[in-house]
Design a protein around this motif. Structure first.
Motif, PDB file in Angstrom:
ATOM      1  N   GLY A  50     -55.727 -95.004  -3.657  1.00 44.31           N
ATOM      2  CA  GLY A  50     -55.114 -95.789  -2.525  1.00 44.31           C
ATOM      3  C   GLY A  50     -55.186 -95.246  -1.231  1.00 44.31           C
ATOM      4  N   PHE A  51     -54.265 -95.881  -0.347  1.00 44.72           N
ATOM      5  CA  PHE A  51     -54.467 -95.072   0.991  1.00 44.72           C
ATOM      6  C   PHE A  51     -53.014 -95.001   1.622  1.00 44.72           C
ATOM      7  CE2 PHE A  51     -58.592 -96.995   0.649  1.00 44.72           C
ATOM      8  CZ  PHE A  51     -59.571 -95.946   1.136  1.00 44.72           C
ATOM      9  N   GLU A  52     -52.831 -94.270   2.557  1.00 43.23           N
ATOM     10  CA  GLU A  52     -51.816 -94.232   3.400  1.00 43.23           C
ATOM     11  C   GLU A  52     -51.866 -94.195   4.757  1.00 43.23           C
ATOM     12  OE1 GLU A  52     -48.208 -90.889   4.384  1.00 43.23           O
ATOM     13  OE2 GLU A  52     -48.650 -91.259   2.083  1.00 43.23           O
ATOM     14  N   ILE A  53     -51.328 -95.091   5.471  1.00 41.82           N
ATOM     15  CA  ILE A  53     -51.568 -94.971   6.880  1.00 41.82           C
ATOM     16  C   ILE A  53     -50.695 -94.298   7.888  1.00 41.82           C
ATOM     17  CG2 ILE A  53     -51.449 -96.743   8.897  1.00 41.82           C
ATOM     18  CD1 ILE A  53     -51.826 -99.064   6.971  1.00 41.82           C
TER      19      ILE A  53
ATOM     20  N   ILE B  35     -46.329-101.102   9.139  1.00 41.84           N
ATOM     21  CA  ILE B  35     -47.064-101.240   7.787  1.00 41.84           C
ATOM     22  C   ILE B  35     -47.553 -99.376   8.107  1.00 41.84           C
ATOM     23  CG2 ILE B  35     -48.302-103.012   7.818  1.00 41.84           C
ATOM     24  CD1 ILE B  35     -50.550-102.132   9.566  1.00 41.84           C
TER      25      ILE B  35
ATOM     26  N   GLN C  30     -47.974 -96.810   1.816  1.00 45.28           N
ATOM     27  CA  GLN C  30     -48.916 -96.299   0.904  1.00 45.28           C
ATOM     28  C   GLN C  30     -49.416 -97.645   0.187  1.00 45.28           C
ATOM     29  OE1 GLN C  30     -47.610 -93.487  -1.827  1.00 45.28           O
ATOM     30  NE2 GLN C  30     -47.795 -91.678  -0.374  1.00 45.28           N
ATOM     31  N   TYR C  31     -50.557 -97.697   0.139  1.00 41.09           N
ATOM     32  CA  TYR C  31     -51.186 -99.103  -0.517  1.00 41.09           C
ATOM     33  C   TYR C  31     -52.191 -98.776  -1.441  1.00 41.09           C
ATOM     34  CZ  TYR C  31     -49.049-101.016   3.771  1.00 41.09           C
ATOM     35  OH  TYR C  31     -47.991-101.434   4.685  1.00 41.09           O
TER      36      TYR C  31
ATOM     37  N   THR D  35     -55.931 -99.492  -3.010  1.00 39.01           N
ATOM     38  CA  THR D  35     -57.013 -99.818  -2.206  1.00 39.01           C
ATOM     39  C   THR D  35     -57.231-101.187  -1.975  1.00 39.01           C
ATOM     40  OG1 THR D  35     -58.154 -97.688  -3.088  1.00 39.01           O
ATOM     41  CG2 THR D  35     -59.563 -99.547  -2.081  1.00 39.01           C
TER      42      THR D  35
ATOM     43  N   GLU E 114     -54.773-103.592  -1.935  1.00 36.41           N
ATOM     44  CA  GLU E 114     -53.852-104.094  -0.739  1.00 36.41           C
ATOM     45  C   GLU E 114     -54.123-103.672   0.584  1.00 36.41           C
ATOM     46  OE1 GLU E 114     -49.678-103.713  -3.496  1.00 36.41           O
ATOM     47  OE2 GLU E 114     -50.655-102.031  -2.503  1.00 36.41           O
ATOM     48  N   TYR E 115     -54.867-102.451   0.683  1.00 33.36           N
ATOM     49  CA  TYR E 115     -55.115-101.820   1.874  1.00 33.36           C
ATOM     50  C   TYR E 115     -56.322-102.756   2.486  1.00 33.36           C
ATOM     51  CZ  TYR E 115     -57.084 -99.017   5.793  1.00 33.36           C
ATOM     52  OH  TYR E 115     -57.323 -98.528   7.132  1.00 33.36           O
TER      53      TYR E 115
ATOM     54  N   ASN F 275     -55.442-104.599   6.146  1.00 31.47           N
ATOM     55  CA  ASN F 275     -56.528-104.376   7.051  1.00 31.47           C
ATOM     56  C   ASN F 275     -57.232-105.560   7.699  1.00 31.47           C
ATOM     57  OD1 ASN F 275     -56.724-102.224   9.171  1.00 31.47           O
ATOM     58  ND2 ASN F 275     -58.794-101.692   8.215  1.00 31.47           N
TER      59      ASN F 275
ATOM     60  N   ALA G 169     -56.147 -94.218   8.165  1.00 30.34           N
ATOM     61  CA  ALA G 169     -55.815 -94.340   6.755  1.00 30.34           C
ATOM     62  C   ALA G 169     -56.493 -93.151   6.028  1.00 30.34           C
ATOM     63  CB  ALA G 169     -56.213 -95.494   6.203  1.00 30.34           C
TER      64      ALA G 169
END
Length: 149
Positions: free
Chosen positions: A1-4, A17, A21-22, A24, A26-27, A31, A47
């Motif tokens: 996944g990703f964190e912004i 946002i 954390q999301y 992949t 969801e991110y 976005n 991210a």
């Protein structure tokens, strides 16, 4: 996944946002739904990859709430109130104005007309820029006022 990433001041459209954390999917969906996607249109968020459910968030909810509060705190300057983020946008406009006045000054200097008047406008705008930045608690970014020759 990703964190912004998270920072203050933050624009209102990214406050809820940032630091989250999301997955992949969801991110990507998030976005794609934003008017100002992460990392574009003057957004300084980015991210980075994480292992969802394993990677610890870089910011606690308390830290994120403080960033949001700091971003939305109003500060008064010349009878008008600004949030910290709004102040950064005013600061960018002042930097652009200073650059344009410097360009104008160079043109007038080349043809020997109105240069002293423009030089005075530059000084006045620089003074406004510094007073505004000091009042808002923002660092000067004088490098943004330089002409590229």
């Amino acid at each position: 996944g990703f964190e912004i990433t998270a920072h203050t001041p933050c624009a209102v459209d990214h406050q809820d946002i940032q630091g989250q954390q999301y997955s992949t999917k969801e991110y990507i969906n998030l976005n794609n739904s934003l008017k100002r996607p992460i990392g574009t249109m003057n957004c300084t968020h980015f991210a980075f990859s994480i292992i969802l459910g394993v990677s610890e968030p870089n910011y606690s909810e308390k830290e994120l709430e403080k960033m949001k509060k700091d971003s939305n705190k109003k500060i008064k300057f010349q009878d008008k109130e600004y949030t910290k983020y709004e102040a950064t946008q005013v600061q960018r406009r002042l930097e652009t104005k200073i650059r344009r006045l410097k360009e104008e000054y160079e043109l007038y200097k080349a043809v020997d007309q109105k240069a002293p008047i423009t030089k005075k406008k530059i000084q006045q705008t620089l003074e406004l820029y510094k007073n505004f930045s000091d009042t808002m608690g923002l660092p000067y970014k004088i490098n943004r006022t330089r002409l590229i020759k």
